[in-house]
Design a protein around this motif. Sequence first.
Motif, PDB file in Angstrom:
ATOM      1  N   UNK A 180       0.835  -1.209   0.000  1.00  0.00           N
ATOM      2  CA  UNK A 180       0.000   0.000   0.000  1.00  0.00           C
ATOM      3  C   UNK A 180       0.871   1.260   0.000  1.00  0.00           C
ATOM      4  N   UNK A 181       0.293   2.354  -0.435  1.00  0.00           N
ATOM      5  CA  UNK A 181       1.028   3.617  -0.475  1.00  0.00           C
ATOM      6  C   UNK A 181       1.451   4.059   0.928  1.00  0.00           C
ATOM      7  N   UNK A 182       0.575   3.860   1.917  1.00  0.00           N
ATOM      8  CA  UNK A 182       0.927   4.239   3.294  1.00  0.00           C
ATOM      9  C   UNK A 182       2.077   3.383   3.809  1.00  0.00           C
ATOM     10  N   UNK A 183       2.023   2.084   3.515  1.00  0.00           N
ATOM     11  CA  UNK A 183       3.102   1.199   3.949  1.00  0.00           C
ATOM     12  C   UNK A 183       4.412   1.619   3.291  1.00  0.00           C
ATOM     13  N   UNK A 184       4.343   2.031   2.036  1.00  0.00           N
ATOM     14  CA  UNK A 184       5.539   2.482   1.330  1.00  0.00           C
ATOM     15  C   UNK A 184       6.147   3.705   2.023  1.00  0.00           C
ATOM     16  N   UNK A 185       5.311   4.670   2.382  1.00  0.00           N
ATOM     17  CA  UNK A 185       5.792   5.864   3.085  1.00  0.00           C
ATOM     18  C   UNK A 185       6.484   5.483   4.390  1.00  0.00           C
ATOM     19  N   UNK A 186       5.874   4.576   5.140  1.00  0.00           N
ATOM     20  CA  UNK A 186       6.414   4.205   6.450  1.00  0.00           C
ATOM     21  C   UNK A 186       7.695   3.384   6.332  1.00  0.00           C
ATOM     22  N   UNK A 187       7.762   2.507   5.357  1.00  0.00           N
ATOM     23  CA  UNK A 187       8.986   1.729   5.153  1.00  0.00           C
ATOM     24  C   UNK A 187      10.152   2.650   4.786  1.00  0.00           C
ATOM     25  N   UNK A 188       9.900   3.608   3.928  1.00  0.00           N
ATOM     26  CA  UNK A 188      10.965   4.534   3.536  1.00  0.00           C
ATOM     27  C   UNK A 188      11.365   5.412   4.713  1.00  0.00           C
ATOM     28  N   UNK A 189      10.400   5.820   5.534  1.00  0.00           N
ATOM     29  CA  UNK A 189      10.735   6.601   6.728  1.00  0.00           C
ATOM     30  C   UNK A 189      11.592   5.779   7.688  1.00  0.00           C
ATOM     31  N   UNK A 190      11.319   4.494   7.803  1.00  0.00           N
ATOM     32  CA  UNK A 190      12.133   3.622   8.659  1.00  0.00           C
ATOM     33  C   UNK A 190      13.558   3.537   8.133  1.00  0.00           C
ATOM     34  N   UNK A 191      13.701   3.356   6.820  1.00  0.00           N
ATOM     35  CA  UNK A 191      15.031   3.354   6.211  1.00  0.00           C
ATOM     36  C   UNK A 191      15.756   4.656   6.521  1.00  0.00           C
ATOM     37  N   UNK A 192      15.035   5.749   6.388  1.00  0.00           N
ATOM     38  CA  UNK A 192      15.644   7.072   6.569  1.00  0.00           C
ATOM     39  C   UNK A 192      16.085   7.299   8.013  1.00  0.00           C
ATOM     40  N   UNK A 193      15.284   6.859   8.973  1.00  0.00           N
ATOM     41  CA  UNK A 193      15.648   7.018  10.378  1.00  0.00           C
ATOM     42  C   UNK A 193      16.917   6.233  10.698  1.00  0.00           C
ATOM     43  N   UNK A 194      17.015   5.006  10.182  1.00  0.00           N
ATOM     44  CA  UNK A 194      18.212   4.190  10.403  1.00  0.00           C
ATOM     45  C   UNK A 194      19.420   4.818   9.719  1.00  0.00           C
ATOM     46  N   UNK A 195      19.218   5.311   8.521  1.00  0.00           N
ATOM     47  CA  UNK A 195      20.287   5.946   7.744  1.00  0.00           C
ATOM     48  C   UNK A 195      20.830   7.175   8.465  1.00  0.00           C
ATOM     49  N   UNK A 196      19.939   7.974   9.016  1.00  0.00           N
ATOM     50  CA  UNK A 196      20.360   9.173   9.749  1.00  0.00           C
ATOM     51  C   UNK A 196      21.214   8.797  10.947  1.00  0.00           C
ATOM     52  N   UNK A 197      20.733   7.828  11.737  1.00  0.00           N
ATOM     53  CA  UNK A 197      21.420   7.469  12.975  1.00  0.00           C
ATOM     54  C   UNK A 197      22.747   6.771  12.720  1.00  0.00           C
ATOM     55  N   UNK A 198      22.811   5.972  11.672  1.00  0.00           N
ATOM     56  CA  UNK A 198      23.979   5.132  11.449  1.00  0.00           C
ATOM     57  C   UNK A 198      25.019   5.764  10.525  1.00  0.00           C
ATOM     58  N   UNK A 214       4.521  11.521  -2.431  1.00  0.00           N
ATOM     59  CA  UNK A 214       3.609  12.666  -2.400  1.00  0.00           C
ATOM     60  C   UNK A 214       3.048  12.971  -3.782  1.00  0.00           C
ATOM     61  N   UNK A 215       3.865  13.593  -4.615  1.00  0.00           N
ATOM     62  CA  UNK A 215       3.407  13.969  -5.949  1.00  0.00           C
ATOM     63  C   UNK A 215       3.084  12.752  -6.817  1.00  0.00           C
ATOM     64  N   UNK A 216       3.905  11.719  -6.743  1.00  0.00           N
ATOM     65  CA  UNK A 216       3.714  10.564  -7.613  1.00  0.00           C
ATOM     66  C   UNK A 216       2.554   9.682  -7.209  1.00  0.00           C
ATOM     67  N   UNK A 217       2.544   9.220  -5.955  1.00  0.00           N
ATOM     68  CA  UNK A 217       1.500   8.297  -5.494  1.00  0.00           C
ATOM     69  C   UNK A 217       0.209   9.015  -5.116  1.00  0.00           C
ATOM     70  N   UNK A 218       0.323  10.297  -4.779  1.00  0.00           N
ATOM     71  CA  UNK A 218      -0.863  11.039  -4.382  1.00  0.00           C
ATOM     72  C   UNK A 218      -1.126  11.036  -2.890  1.00  0.00           C
ATOM     73  N   UNK A 219      -0.154  10.559  -2.085  1.00  0.00           N
ATOM     74  CA  UNK A 219      -0.268  10.690  -0.631  1.00  0.00           C
ATOM     75  C   UNK A 219      -0.093  12.172  -0.287  1.00  0.00           C
ATOM     76  N   UNK A 220      -0.769  12.638   0.738  1.00  0.00           N
ATOM     77  CA  UNK A 220      -0.646  14.042   1.137  1.00  0.00           C
ATOM     78  C   UNK A 220       0.824  14.424   1.295  1.00  0.00           C
TER      79      UNK A 220
END
Length: 207
Positions: free
Chosen positions: A63-81, A107-113
Motif C-alpha cells: 500500500x502507499x501508506x506502507x511504502x511511506x512508512x517503510x521509507x521513513x524507517x530506512x531514513x531514520x536508520x540511515x540518519x542514525x547510522x 507525495x506527488x507521484x503516489x498522491x499521498x498528502x
Amino acid sequence: MVLAVTSVGRYIALEGAEGCGKSTHAALLAADIDAVLTRETGGTDIGRAIRSILHDPANTELSDKAEVLLIAADRAQHLEQIVRPALLAGRHVVSDRSVYSSLAYQGYGRGVSVDVVRRTSDWALGGTWPELVLLIDVPVDVLVERMAERDLDRFERADDAFHARVRAGFAEMAANDPSRWLVIDGTATQDAMARTIRATVRERLGV
C-alpha cells in the motif's frame, strides 16, 4: 530544517527521476570532495532489507501508506547510522536520493498528502535535511528510453504519468526553494554536468 551542529560537514543530496544519472554524479562528487557516499533507500544493512521489499516488482500489493512508512524507517536508520555520525565528525555527506524523493515519489507521484509525507519524514530525520539539493532533470521520454535498456524494479515499472508527476514534483520543490536547490540539465554531457555540480558546491557551500 538544516542540521544545527557546529561541525564543518555539509549534507548534499543528488535527486532526480529514474535513469537521470544522479548515482554517477553522486559518486563523482563524493570522490572529488572526499565525502561519505551513501544512498536512500539502502544505505545501511537494515536499509538494504527494506529496499529489497520496496523495489521488488513482485510486491504489487504494497500500500502507499506502507511504502511511506517503510521509507521513513530506512531514513531514520540511515540518519542514525550514517548521516549524523559523519556530519558530527566533520565529514561531508553526499547522498544518492534523500527525503525529497519521498515528497516527489510518494507525495506527488503516489498522491499521498505531501504534508503527511513531509511531517513523517521530518520526524524520521529529526529535522536533518540536506543543505544543498542537486536535481538532475531529464524529460520523461528520454528517461523511458534509458529505462528500456534495463531490468526494471517496482518503481521503474510505474507508468509514464507517474514518472511525469514525479518530475513535476521535483521541479515545483526546486522552484519554491531556489537557495537550496540547483536544477541541472540531465541531457548535457557528463563532463559538463560534473563541472556545474562542482562549481555549485564550491560556490554555495565553500567546499
